[in-house]
Each structure stands twice: as structure tokens, then as C-alpha cells.
Design a protein around this motif. Structure first.
Motif, mmCIF file in Angstrom:
data_model
loop_
_atom_site.group_PDB
_atom_site.id
_atom_site.type_symbol
_atom_site.label_atom_id
_atom_site.label_comp_id
_atom_site.label_asym_id
_atom_site.label_seq_id
_atom_site.Cartn_x
_atom_site.Cartn_y
_atom_site.Cartn_z
ATOM 1 N N GLY A 23 0.813 -1.205 0.000
ATOM 2 C CA GLY A 23 0.000 0.000 0.000
ATOM 3 C C GLY A 23 0.849 1.258 0.000
ATOM 4 N N THR A 24 0.165 2.360 -0.235
ATOM 5 C CA THR A 24 0.853 3.644 -0.219
ATOM 6 C C THR A 24 1.161 4.041 1.217
ATOM 7 N N VAL A 25 2.011 5.027 1.367
ATOM 8 C CA VAL A 25 2.332 5.512 2.702
ATOM 9 C C VAL A 25 1.056 5.987 3.404
ATOM 10 N N ALA A 26 0.204 6.704 2.682
ATOM 11 C CA ALA A 26 -1.047 7.204 3.275
ATOM 12 C C ALA A 26 -1.943 6.045 3.705
ATOM 13 N N GLU A 27 -2.040 4.998 2.892
ATOM 14 C CA GLU A 27 -2.862 3.830 3.251
ATOM 15 C C GLU A 27 -2.301 3.124 4.483
ATOM 16 N N ARG A 28 -0.984 2.976 4.529
ATOM 17 C CA ARG A 28 -0.368 2.332 5.698
ATOM 18 C C ARG A 28 -0.558 3.191 6.940
ATOM 19 N N ARG A 29 -0.383 4.494 6.811
ATOM 20 C CA ARG A 29 -0.582 5.400 7.949
ATOM 21 C C ARG A 29 -2.023 5.311 8.449
ATOM 22 N N ASP A 30 -2.989 5.282 7.517
ATOM 23 C CA ASP A 30 -4.400 5.150 7.908
ATOM 24 C C ASP A 30 -4.642 3.835 8.634
ATOM 25 N N GLY A 31 -4.038 2.761 8.158
ATOM 26 C CA GLY A 31 -4.182 1.458 8.807
ATOM 27 C C GLY A 31 -3.618 1.462 10.223
ATOM 28 N N VAL A 32 -2.476 2.103 10.391
ATOM 29 C CA VAL A 32 -1.851 2.218 11.714
ATOM 30 C C VAL A 32 -2.757 3.038 12.635
ATOM 31 N N ARG A 33 -3.248 4.151 12.140
ATOM 32 C CA ARG A 33 -4.118 5.010 12.952
ATOM 33 C C ARG A 33 -5.408 4.286 13.341
ATOM 34 N N ASP A 34 -5.968 3.526 12.392
ATOM 35 C CA ASP A 34 -7.189 2.769 12.686
ATOM 36 C C ASP A 34 -6.937 1.745 13.788
ATOM 37 N N THR A 35 -5.821 1.028 13.703
ATOM 38 C CA THR A 35 -5.497 0.028 14.721
ATOM 39 C C THR A 35 -5.255 0.692 16.070
ATOM 40 N N ALA A 36 -4.542 1.804 16.083
ATOM 41 C CA ALA A 36 -4.299 2.537 17.329
ATOM 42 C C ALA A 36 -5.623 3.013 17.927
ATOM 43 N N ALA A 37 -6.559 3.449 17.083
ATOM 44 C CA ALA A 37 -7.866 3.912 17.572
ATOM 45 C C ALA A 37 -8.657 2.762 18.187
ATOM 46 N N VAL A 38 -8.629 1.590 17.552
ATOM 47 C CA VAL A 38 -9.315 0.418 18.101
ATOM 48 C C VAL A 38 -8.705 0.065 19.450
ATOM 49 N N PHE A 39 -7.386 0.053 19.511
ATOM 50 C CA PHE A 39 -6.667 -0.252 20.750
ATOM 51 C C PHE A 39 -7.067 0.731 21.853
ATOM 52 N N GLU A 40 -7.002 2.021 21.555
ATOM 53 C CA GLU A 40 -7.294 3.051 22.549
ATOM 54 C C GLU A 40 -8.757 3.028 22.987
ATOM 55 N N THR A 41 -9.678 2.856 22.058
ATOM 56 C CA THR A 41 -11.103 2.797 22.405
ATOM 57 C C THR A 41 -11.384 1.605 23.312
ATOM 58 N N ALA A 42 -10.866 0.453 22.943
ATOM 59 C CA ALA A 42 -11.079 -0.751 23.751
ATOM 60 C C ALA A 42 -10.454 -0.586 25.138
ATOM 61 N N LEU A 43 -9.298 0.014 25.196
ATOM 62 C CA LEU A 43 -8.623 0.245 26.480
ATOM 63 C C LEU A 43 -9.451 1.194 27.359
ATOM 64 N N ARG A 44 -9.934 2.269 26.748
ATOM 65 C CA ARG A 44 -10.757 3.243 27.472
ATOM 66 C C ARG A 44 -12.030 2.602 28.022
ATOM 67 N N GLU A 45 -12.601 1.674 27.253
ATOM 68 C CA GLU A 45 -13.841 1.005 27.654
ATOM 69 C C GLU A 45 -13.588 -0.184 28.582
ATOM 70 N N GLY A 46 -12.321 -0.515 28.812
ATOM 71 C CA GLY A 46 -12.007 -1.676 29.641
ATOM 72 C C GLY A 46 -12.352 -2.987 28.952
ATOM 73 N N ALA A 47 -12.444 -2.964 27.625
ATOM 74 C CA ALA A 47 -12.774 -4.147 26.824
ATOM 75 C C ALA A 47 -11.469 -4.870 26.457
ATOM 76 N N TYR A 48 -10.873 -5.499 27.459
ATOM 77 C CA TYR A 48 -9.546 -6.085 27.286
ATOM 78 C C TYR A 48 -9.520 -7.212 26.267
ATOM 79 N N ASP A 49 -10.637 -7.906 26.076
ATOM 80 C CA ASP A 49 -10.689 -8.934 25.038
ATOM 81 C C ASP A 49 -10.474 -8.302 23.661
ATOM 82 N N ARG A 50 -11.039 -7.107 23.435
ATOM 83 C CA ARG A 50 -10.822 -6.398 22.167
ATOM 84 C C ARG A 50 -9.414 -5.851 22.065
ATOM 85 N N VAL A 51 -8.839 -5.423 23.180
ATOM 86 C CA VAL A 51 -7.442 -4.971 23.172
ATOM 87 C C VAL A 51 -6.563 -6.117 22.701
#
Length: 136
Positions: A23-51
């Protein structure tokens, strides 16, 4: 896992600066940001199974071995805190770093997508990052 340096992830990240990825740099950056957002949201919600679903396999294995508990239970006991707002994302081929207001995440690209290799990372003066959650 607290107190050990995240040298392997940082060294790989820096050495991978010239490695290409899918993928392009922008696509890879978006993928990284999406994964970080999932990680952070799950962590904030205490949804450790999703983390756990966005952690790299080696990170899950290290977490489970060091705590003698399944991933979600080990995270619950460790009580990691969310890192806050996204400040910067650097992508180097199949390795990435996401800097948040109070945390730094290191990620790698696997066949299944971007996964968090290390979290709870703080830079150390003239040393590598110190990470609370990391792979072996």
C-alpha cells in the motif's frame, strides 16, 4: 512486564526505515491510525478482550506467560491507561510508531493487518523506550 526496555521493537522500527510495505504511505498510515484507535477505544472502555485482538501474537504470548493468565485477564490486572489524543504517526515499511499525548505505541504489519507490538512506552533520555506491554 513493567520496567523492561522495548529495545527490539524500537531497533526494528528504526532499521526498517527503508523497507517497503504493502500500500501507499497514506494507506499504511491510515491502517496504523485505525489500529491505534481500536486499541485506545477498547482500552478506554475496559474491553480487554478487544485490546488483545489488536496485539501482536508475540505480545499476547509474552503477556500471558509473564502473568500466567489469559491476555484479557492479564491486561485487567495490569490496568493500562489510555494514551489520549493522537499526536503523530510514523510509518517505516511494515513497522510504525504512534505517539499519543501520554503514550507511544509500536506496531507491525502482519498478514492479518496492523498489530500493536508494544504499548505503554515512554522515551528514556539517551536510551530506548521503556514499555509496559511488549512482545518477547
Amino acid at each position: 512486564m513493567a520496567g523492561r526496555a522495548c529495545g527490539a521493537a524500537v531497533s526494528v522500527l528504526l532499521a526498517a526505515g527503508t523497507v517497503g510495505g504493502c500500500g501507499t504511505v497514506a494507506e499504511r498510515r491510515d491502517g496504523v491510525r485505525d489500529t491505534a484507535a481500536v486499541f485506545e477505544t477498547a482500552l478506554r472502555e475496559g474491553a480487554y478482550d478487544r485490546v488483545c485482538t489488536v496485539l501482536a501474537p508475540g505480545t499476547v504470548q509474552e503477556l500471558e506467560q509473564s502473568s500466567a493468565s489469559p491476555c484479557a485477564k492479564a491486561l485487567s490486572e495490569a490496568s493500562p491507561t489510555p494514551g489520549g489524543a493522537l499526536r503523530r504517526t510514523d510509518v517505516y515499511g511494515n513497522q510504525a510508531r504512534t505517539v499519543l499525548s501520554s503514550d507511544t505505541l509500536f506496531l507491525s504489519h502482519f498478514n492479518s493487518g496492523w498489530k500493536v507490538v508494544a504499548a505503554g512506552c515512554e522515551p528514556q533520555p539517551q536510551q530506548l523506550y521503556q514499555c509496559r506491554i511488549k512482545g518477547g
